[in-house]
Design an enzyme around this catalytic site. Structure first.
Site, short mmCIF file in Angstrom:
data_model
loop_
_atom_site.label_atom_id
_atom_site.label_comp_id
_atom_site.label_asym_id
_atom_site.label_seq_id
_atom_site.Cartn_x
_atom_site.Cartn_y
_atom_site.Cartn_z
N CYS A 270 0.85 -1.21 0.00
CA CYS A 270 0.00 0.00 0.00
C CYS A 270 0.87 1.25 0.00
O CYS A 270 0.58 2.23 -0.70
CB CYS A 270 -0.92 0.02 1.22
SG CYS A 270 -2.39 -1.01 1.06
N ASP B 280 10.64 -6.61 -8.29
CA ASP B 280 10.82 -7.28 -7.01
C ASP B 280 12.20 -6.94 -6.45
O ASP B 280 13.21 -6.95 -7.17
CB ASP B 280 10.68 -8.80 -7.19
CG ASP B 280 10.47 -9.51 -5.86
OD1 ASP B 280 9.37 -10.05 -5.63
OD2 ASP B 280 11.43 -9.55 -5.05
N HIS C 32 -6.08 -2.20 -1.30
CA HIS C 32 -5.60 -3.29 -0.46
C HIS C 32 -6.56 -4.48 -0.45
O HIS C 32 -7.72 -4.34 -0.09
CB HIS C 32 -5.37 -2.82 0.97
CG HIS C 32 -4.80 -3.93 1.82
ND1 HIS C 32 -3.45 -4.22 1.85
CD2 HIS C 32 -5.39 -4.85 2.62
CE1 HIS C 32 -3.24 -5.26 2.64
NE2 HIS C 32 -4.41 -5.66 3.12
N GLY D 193 4.19 -19.80 0.70
CA GLY D 193 5.33 -18.90 0.57
C GLY D 193 4.92 -17.44 0.55
O GLY D 193 5.78 -16.56 0.38
N HIS E 158 -0.72 -9.83 -5.05
CA HIS E 158 0.26 -9.48 -6.08
C HIS E 158 0.48 -10.66 -7.00
O HIS E 158 0.52 -11.81 -6.57
CB HIS E 158 1.60 -9.04 -5.46
CG HIS E 158 2.18 -10.00 -4.47
ND1 HIS E 158 1.74 -10.08 -3.16
CD2 HIS E 158 3.14 -10.94 -4.60
CE1 HIS E 158 2.43 -11.01 -2.52
NE2 HIS E 158 3.28 -11.56 -3.37
N HIS F 81 3.21 -12.36 -9.41
CA HIS F 81 4.63 -12.40 -9.79
C HIS F 81 4.68 -12.59 -11.30
O HIS F 81 4.12 -13.55 -11.84
CB HIS F 81 5.33 -13.59 -9.13
CG HIS F 81 5.42 -13.52 -7.65
ND1 HIS F 81 6.55 -13.09 -6.99
CD2 HIS F 81 4.52 -13.84 -6.68
CE1 HIS F 81 6.34 -13.16 -5.67
NE2 HIS F 81 5.12 -13.61 -5.47
P1 AMP Z 1 5.23 -13.41 -1.76
O1 AMP Z 1 6.21 -14.38 -1.18
O2 AMP Z 1 4.35 -14.03 -2.84
O3 AMP Z 1 4.42 -12.69 -0.69
O4 AMP Z 1 6.08 -12.33 -2.53
C1 AMP Z 1 6.47 -11.14 -1.96
C2 AMP Z 1 7.56 -10.59 -2.82
O5 AMP Z 1 7.73 -9.23 -2.48
C3 AMP Z 1 8.91 -11.27 -2.62
O6 AMP Z 1 9.38 -11.79 -3.85
C4 AMP Z 1 9.82 -10.13 -2.10
O7 AMP Z 1 11.13 -10.20 -2.61
C5 AMP Z 1 9.09 -8.90 -2.60
N1 AMP Z 1 9.29 -7.68 -1.83
C6 AMP Z 1 9.27 -7.54 -0.49
N2 AMP Z 1 9.45 -6.25 -0.14
C7 AMP Z 1 9.58 -5.55 -1.30
C8 AMP Z 1 9.79 -4.19 -1.62
N3 AMP Z 1 9.89 -3.24 -0.67
N4 AMP Z 1 9.88 -3.83 -2.92
C9 AMP Z 1 9.79 -4.77 -3.90
N5 AMP Z 1 9.57 -6.07 -3.65
C10 AMP Z 1 9.48 -6.47 -2.38
ZN ZN Z 2 -1.85 -3.24 1.03
#
Ligand code: AMP
Ligand code: ZN
Length: 108
Positions: free
Chosen positions: A9, A32, A48, A93, A100, A102
Site C-alpha cells: 500500500c 521485485d 488493499h 510462501g 500481487h 509475480h
Molecule cells: P510473496 O512471497 O508471494 O508474498 O512475494 C512477496 C515478494 O515481495 C517477494 O518476492 C519479495 O522479494 C518482494 N518484496 C518484499 N518487499 C519488497 C519491496 N519493498 N519492494 C519490492 N519487492 C518487495
Molecule cells: Zn496493502
C-alpha cells in the site's frame, strides 16, 4: 482503501520507493526487490486486498482489468514469454499480504 501497515500500500501511495515498471489509476507494476528470475516484477491492485482467497463475486467487476494490467505491464517490459504466479497463504510462501502477481521471465 489502504492498510497503513502494508508495505505494498505504501508503494502504491508513493510513500515507499520502488522501481516502477508500469502503472495506471488502479494497478501498479514494480520490480521485485529480491528477484527470483532474471526479470521479476510484481503487479498489484492499488486497493488493499490481502490474498487471492479473500476475493468474492463482487471483485469480478475489476479482475478482468487486473489481467489486462498484467498484460500491459508485460508489454511495457517487452515480454512475450513469461510465467504469472500468485502465492496464497503462508504455507504457499506468501510473505506480503497484499494481493500481487509475480511476473517472471527466466530467459533474459
Ligand atoms: P510473496 O512471497 O508471494 O508474498 O512475494 C512477496 C515478494 O515481495 C517477494 O518476492 C519479495 O522479494 C518482494 N518484496 C518484499 N518487499 C519488497 C519491496 N519493498 N519492494 C519490492 N519487492 C518487495
Ligand atoms: Zn496493502
Amino acid at each position: 482503501m489502504m492498510n497503513e501497515n502494508c508495505i505494498f500500500c505504501k508503494i502504491a501511495q508513493g510513500s515507499l520507493p520502488a522501481q516502477i515498471a508500469w502503472s495506471d489509476d488502479h494497478f501498479l507494476a514494480f520490480h521485485d526487490i529480491h528477484p527470483k528470475a532474471p526479470l521479476h516484477v510484481l503487479v498489484i491492485p492499488k486497493m488493499h486486498i490481502s490474498q487471492l482467497s479473500d476475493l468474492t463475486a463482487q471483485d469480478s467487476t475489476w479482475l478482468g482489468e487486473y489481467m489486462l494490467a498484467i498484460n500491459k505491464a508485460a508489454k511495457r517490459l517487452n515480454l512475450n514469454h513469461y510465467k504469472v504466479q500468485f502465492n496464497n497463504g503462508i504455507e504457499s510462501g506468501q510473505e506480503i499480504f497484499h494481493l500481487h502477481a509475480h511476473l517472471l521471465q527466466y530467459l533474459a
